[in-house]
Design an enzyme around this catalytic site. Structure first.
Site, PDB file in Angstrom:
ATOM      1  N   GLY A 165       0.797  -1.223   0.000  1.00 55.61           N
ATOM      2  CA  GLY A 165       0.000   0.000   0.000  1.00 55.61           C
ATOM      3  C   GLY A 165       0.833   1.278   0.000  1.00 55.61           C
ATOM      4  N   GLU A 200      -2.601   4.964 -13.375  1.00 56.31           N
ATOM      5  CA  GLU A 200      -3.717   4.090 -13.747  1.00 56.31           C
ATOM      6  C   GLU A 200      -5.029   4.794 -13.517  1.00 56.31           C
ATOM      7  OE1 GLU A 200      -3.562   0.558 -11.301  1.00 56.31           O
ATOM      8  OE2 GLU A 200      -2.229  -0.448 -12.698  1.00 56.31           O
ATOM      9  N   GLU A 287      -1.122  -6.443 -10.023  1.00 55.11           N
ATOM     10  CA  GLU A 287       0.253  -6.874  -9.758  1.00 55.11           C
ATOM     11  C   GLU A 287       0.300  -8.384  -9.567  1.00 55.11           C
ATOM     12  OE1 GLU A 287       2.306  -5.854  -6.194  1.00 55.11           O
ATOM     13  OE2 GLU A 287       0.582  -6.185  -4.900  1.00 55.11           O
ATOM     14  N   ARG A 291       5.205 -15.449  -4.761  1.00 56.69           N
ATOM     15  CA  ARG A 291       5.483 -16.139  -3.493  1.00 56.69           C
ATOM     16  C   ARG A 291       4.176 -16.703  -2.959  1.00 56.69           C
ATOM     17  NH1 ARG A 291       2.727 -12.529  -0.413  1.00 56.69           N
ATOM     18  NH2 ARG A 291       2.955 -10.361  -1.018  1.00 56.69           N
ATOM     19  N   VAL A 294      -0.118 -14.689   2.374  1.00 51.94           N
ATOM     20  CA  VAL A 294      -0.646 -14.865   3.733  1.00 51.94           C
ATOM     21  C   VAL A 294      -1.953 -15.672   3.688  1.00 51.94           C
ATOM     22  CG1 VAL A 294      -1.562 -13.632   5.741  1.00 51.94           C
ATOM     23  CG2 VAL A 294       0.369 -12.667   4.476  1.00 51.94           C
TER      24      VAL A 294
HETATM   25  P1  ADP Z   1       0.533  -3.027  -3.209  1.00 54.75           P
HETATM   26  O1  ADP Z   1       1.663  -3.650  -3.979  1.00 54.75           O
HETATM   27  O2  ADP Z   1       0.965  -1.854  -2.407  1.00 54.75           O
HETATM   28  O3  ADP Z   1      -0.288  -4.021  -2.452  1.00 54.75           O
HETATM   29  P2  ADP Z   1      -1.463  -3.017  -5.352  1.00 54.75           P
HETATM   30  O4  ADP Z   1      -1.152  -2.544  -6.715  1.00 54.75           O
HETATM   31  O5  ADP Z   1      -1.569  -4.503  -5.165  1.00 54.75           O
HETATM   32  O6  ADP Z   1      -0.401  -2.380  -4.333  1.00 54.75           O
HETATM   33  O7  ADP Z   1      -2.797  -2.358  -4.834  1.00 54.75           O
HETATM   34  C1  ADP Z   1      -3.244  -2.536  -3.509  1.00 54.75           C
HETATM   35  C2  ADP Z   1      -4.673  -2.095  -3.357  1.00 54.75           C
HETATM   36  O8  ADP Z   1      -4.825  -0.723  -3.775  1.00 54.75           O
HETATM   37  C3  ADP Z   1      -5.669  -2.863  -4.219  1.00 54.75           C
HETATM   38  O9  ADP Z   1      -6.065  -4.065  -3.629  1.00 54.75           O
HETATM   39  C4  ADP Z   1      -6.788  -1.848  -4.297  1.00 54.75           C
HETATM   40  O10 ADP Z   1      -7.499  -1.837  -3.065  1.00 54.75           O
HETATM   41  C5  ADP Z   1      -6.066  -0.519  -4.423  1.00 54.75           C
HETATM   42  N1  ADP Z   1      -5.830  -0.142  -5.852  1.00 54.75           N
HETATM   43  C6  ADP Z   1      -4.742  -0.445  -6.592  1.00 54.75           C
HETATM   44  N2  ADP Z   1      -4.863   0.005  -7.861  1.00 54.75           N
HETATM   45  C7  ADP Z   1      -6.055   0.621  -7.946  1.00 54.75           C
HETATM   46  C8  ADP Z   1      -6.785   1.277  -9.005  1.00 54.75           C
HETATM   47  N3  ADP Z   1      -6.286   1.409 -10.244  1.00 54.75           N
HETATM   48  N4  ADP Z   1      -8.024   1.765  -8.706  1.00 54.75           N
HETATM   49  C9  ADP Z   1      -8.543   1.634  -7.450  1.00 54.75           C
HETATM   50  N5  ADP Z   1      -7.911   1.042  -6.425  1.00 54.75           N
HETATM   51  C10 ADP Z   1      -6.689   0.525  -6.636  1.00 54.75           C
END
Ligand code: ADP
Length: 449
Positions: A165, A200, A287, A291, A294
């Site tokens: 996050g 994005e 993403e 791995r 959790v």
């Molecule tokens: P991290 O690697 O920090 O976990 P992610 O890319 O997996 O980041 O995104 C984590 C969370 O952020 C997602 O599960 C979602 O809740 C929110 N998020 C990410 N990208 C978007 C997007 N394009 N629009 C809305 N929410 C997003």
């Protein structure tokens, strides 16, 4: 098969791997910091070795200390768990140089997927649907604003090296772009040593749906359906379930096939998770985690497989024990993350456990390294346990969760258990009607108000 595996981790995930080793007749080596000398993983492993002081930088993240521990104990392979060195490509290369097997994907796959821009580009080429946004990195605020004009607001600015996050900022309009852009860059630089960002489209009410994939590294790959991890606080998951309440069998088969084919194409080895946002029937890749996650136990529950065992098998060059056709969903599973945190602010709450009682009974699994009298050290993650329940269907899993939470006792520190008690009284949770913003909204009006 390996004779001896070293587990480069701590807490519940170290126990998880030790358990798999024991069932496979493989010796296990625990590593620990001085702060973890009395930890459960140290007690449960066949051997244990101290690798440094409390700070993770000098212990669980110290590559020289971990390699030395392997050499001293004669471990042939390392399971990294999640977090720490699990997605560190350099670590994997160093292990290769020392003739130690990394139980996980190749350094190349870790590197490609660890950089979110490269990951997105790779997935796009493999036919995986992605969130609309910039082609690659965005270097200047001007470029970012031009993109805003083109695809429209709101937009999310993400650090390519980001995770957990961090390094993610929302811009609702052109006015907010400059600040969001600079903050995301800054967070990327400070936390991950890389200030490159990309942009994005911000999705308004998606669900977080992730597909579990597994490959043998030789062109065979399968999917094990999805997990819905939409219930998040500050982009951190707190409640996960499988199958996803919003996903029907045809949709699962379609997106699962796309993911498995993509992994087969790149000869992916071991467990991986391809994360999507899901809105109005469409999937958008965000993403890939190279791995074990959790939340892997919910998938294990509904498919009846041991993912850690499979990871160890393929790393040792043994075939996977299932094909796609063997993977049939049975029932419904839910996991809740028990953190040592004080509500309503979720501030970390380390300290001594005065009483611990784990729930049991049919369909209940408690993955935790707690014990009576254990002192949770203040240096690490606040996750202290995962309660996983499995039922024939979602209502049964929910009532089992309610029952198991009632049996669980963790005294001495504050935990997130009351949060789950409260959530089980919410109609939207009972019907499965929630998106990635639901929990934050609910917390604002119910806990923090
Ligand atoms: P991290 O690697 O920090 O976990 P992610 O890319 O997996 O980041 O995104 C984590 C969370 O952020 C997602 O599960 C979602 O809740 C929110 N998020 C990410 N990208 C978007 C997007 N394009 N629009 C809305 N929410 C997003």
């Amino acid at each position: 098969m390996f004779d001896k595996i070293l587990i480069a981790n701590r807490g519940e995930i170290a126990l998880r791997v030790i358990r798999a080793c024991r069932e496979m007749g493989v010796q296990s080596v625990a590593v620990h910091s001085t702060a973890d000398a009395d930890a459960m993983h140290v007690r449960m492993a066949d051997e244990a070795i101290c690798i440094g002081p409390p700070s993770s930088t000098d212990s669980y993240l110290s590559i020289p200390a971990i390699v030395a521990a392997c050499e001293i104990t004669g471990a042939q392979a390392i399971h990294p768990g999640y977090g720490f060195l699990s997605e560190n490509a350099r670590f994997v290369e160093i292990l290769e140089d020392h003739g130690i097997t990394f139980i996980g994907p190749t350094s190349e796959h870790i590197r490609v997927m660890g950089d979110k821009i490269t990951a997105k580009d790779t997935m796009k080429k493999l036919g995986v649907p992605c969130v609309p946004g910039s082609e690659g990195g965005v270097a200047t605020v001007e470029e970012a604003k031009a993109l805003g004009e083109e695809i429209g607001y709101p937009l999310i600015i993400k650090a390519t090296a980001g995770g957990g996050g961090k390094g993610m900022k929302l811009a609702k309009s052109a006015d907010e772009m400059e600040q969001a852009f600079q903050t995301a860059r800054q967070e990327g630089k400070v936390n991950f040593g890389n200030d490159e960002v990309y942009i994005e489209k911000y999705l308004g009410k998606p669900r977080h749906i992730e597909i579990q994939v597994f490959g043998d590294g030789k062109g065979k790959a399968v999917h094990l359906g999805e997990r819905d991890c939409s219930l998040q606080r500050r982009h951190q998951k707190v409640f996960e379930e499988a199958p996803g309440p919003a996903i029907d069998p045809e949709t699962r088969a379609r997106i699962g096939r796309i993911c498995a084919d993509a992994m087969a194409d790149i000869n992916y080895i071991g467990a991986g998770t391809i994360e999507f946002l899901y809105e109005d029937g469409e999937f958008f890749f965000i993403e890939m985690n190279t791995r074990l996650q959790v939340e892997h136990p919910v998938t294990e529950a509904i498919f009846g497989v041991d993912l850690v065992r499979e990871q160890i098998r393929v790393a040792a060059g043994v075939d996977m024990s299932f094909d796609q056709d063997d993977l049939v969903i049975n029932g419904h599973a839910i996991e809740v993350r028990i953190n040592a945190e004080k509500l309503p602010n979720f501030s970390p709450c380390p300290g001594k456990i005065t009483q611990y009682h784990a729930p049991g009974g049919l369909g209940v699994r408690m993955d935790s390294a707690l014990y009576d009298g254990y002192s949770i050290p203040p240096y690490y993650d606040s996750l202290i346990g995962k309660l996983i329940v499995h039922g024939r269907n979602r209502p049964e899993a929910l009532s089992r969760l309610n029952r198991a939470l009632g049996e669980l006792i963790v005294d001495g520190v504050d935990t997130t258990i009351p949060l789950f008690d409260a959530l089980l009284g919410q109609k939207d949770i009972l019907t499965g009607d929630y998106d990635i913003h639901w929990l934050e909204h609910w917390l604002e009006t119910n806990l923090q108000g």
